[in-house]
Design an enzyme around this catalytic site. Structure first.
Site, PDB file in Angstrom:
ATOM      1  N   ALA A  10     -20.827  16.126  -1.143  1.00 22.67           N
ATOM      2  CA  ALA A  10     -19.711  16.588  -0.235  1.00 22.67           C
ATOM      3  C   ALA A  10     -18.691  16.938  -1.078  1.00 22.67           C
ATOM      4  O   ALA A  10     -18.244  16.458  -2.199  1.00 22.67           O
ATOM      5  CB  ALA A  10     -19.155  15.191   0.592  1.00 22.67           C
ATOM      6  N   GLY A  13     -17.965  22.185  -3.449  1.00 25.32           N
ATOM      7  CA  GLY A  13     -17.688  23.477  -3.562  1.00 25.32           C
ATOM      8  C   GLY A  13     -18.823  24.524  -2.973  1.00 25.32           C
ATOM      9  O   GLY A  13     -19.123  25.595  -3.497  1.00 25.32           O
ATOM     10  N   LYS A  14     -19.824  24.055  -2.158  1.00 25.38           N
ATOM     11  CA  LYS A  14     -21.055  24.867  -1.734  1.00 25.38           C
ATOM     12  C   LYS A  14     -20.197  26.016  -0.707  1.00 25.38           C
ATOM     13  O   LYS A  14     -20.891  26.799  -0.827  1.00 25.38           O
ATOM     14  CB  LYS A  14     -21.815  23.912  -0.927  1.00 25.38           C
ATOM     15  CG  LYS A  14     -22.477  22.673  -1.580  1.00 25.38           C
ATOM     16  CD  LYS A  14     -23.378  21.696  -0.474  1.00 25.38           C
ATOM     17  CE  LYS A  14     -22.464  21.323   0.438  1.00 25.38           C
ATOM     18  NZ  LYS A  14     -21.538  20.121  -0.003  1.00 25.38           N
ATOM     19  N   THR A  34     -21.723  23.919  11.747  1.00 23.26           N
ATOM     20  CA  THR A  34     -22.093  22.718  12.250  1.00 23.26           C
ATOM     21  C   THR A  34     -21.513  21.532  12.441  1.00 23.26           C
ATOM     22  O   THR A  34     -21.571  20.839  13.474  1.00 23.26           O
ATOM     23  CB  THR A  34     -23.649  22.491  11.764  1.00 23.26           C
ATOM     24  OG1 THR A  34     -23.194  21.841  10.351  1.00 23.26           O
ATOM     25  CG2 THR A  34     -24.522  23.481  11.677  1.00 23.26           C
ATOM     26  N   HIS A  49     -11.394  25.595   6.045  1.00 23.11           N
ATOM     27  CA  HIS A  49     -12.538  26.411   5.699  1.00 23.11           C
ATOM     28  C   HIS A  49     -12.182  27.805   6.867  1.00 23.11           C
ATOM     29  O   HIS A  49     -12.535  28.724   6.189  1.00 23.11           O
ATOM     30  CB  HIS A  49     -13.781  25.775   6.275  1.00 23.11           C
ATOM     31  CG  HIS A  49     -14.399  24.806   5.502  1.00 23.11           C
ATOM     32  ND1 HIS A  49     -15.456  25.224   4.463  1.00 23.11           N
ATOM     33  CD2 HIS A  49     -14.157  23.669   5.007  1.00 23.11           C
ATOM     34  CE1 HIS A  49     -15.874  24.422   3.495  1.00 23.11           C
ATOM     35  NE2 HIS A  49     -15.067  23.383   4.094  1.00 23.11           N
TER      36      HIS A  49
END
Length: 110
Positions: A10, A13-14, A34, A49
């Site tokens: 979590a 930085g994905k 999602t 985001h």
């Protein structure tokens, strides 16, 4: 077009890394999200985001029906980011009771 599976914990930085890869490609970008804003912290993360994404990128919400969203959005010339598989799986499993297993099985097969 190559596929990338980006793994990490979590807040590792994905999403940022996936967005950097998408920016380096030509063609349309679709982000399949999602997450659900079930609390203030998640709502803020979602807002961040959204603000980080370029205006021309499409966003598709698929809290559970990810396979259908992928079938609709995946094209040879497109970049598709799924953010995030962990939340999708949690959405499918719900409270962990066995009543959710048929839905998980159906999505997995799709």
């Amino acid at each position: 077009m190559p596929s990338h599976l980006i793994l990490g914990g979590a807040r590792s930085g994905k999403s940022r890394h996936a967005e950097e890869l998408a920016r380096a490609r030509s063609g349309p970008v679709c982000v399949i999200v999602t997450a659900e804003a079930l609390d203030d912290e998640m709502a803020e993360r979602i807002r961040r985001h959204q603000a980080d994404r370029p205006a021309g990128w499409r966003t598709v919400e698929a809290q559970v029906e990810l396979a259908a969203a992928l079938r609709r959005e995946a094209r040879e010339d497109a970049v598709v980011i799924v953010d995030c598989l962990t939340l999708w799986l949690a959405n499918l499993l719900g409270d962990g009771s066995s009543e959710h297993w048929p839905r998980l099985q159906a999505e997995r097969e799709a």
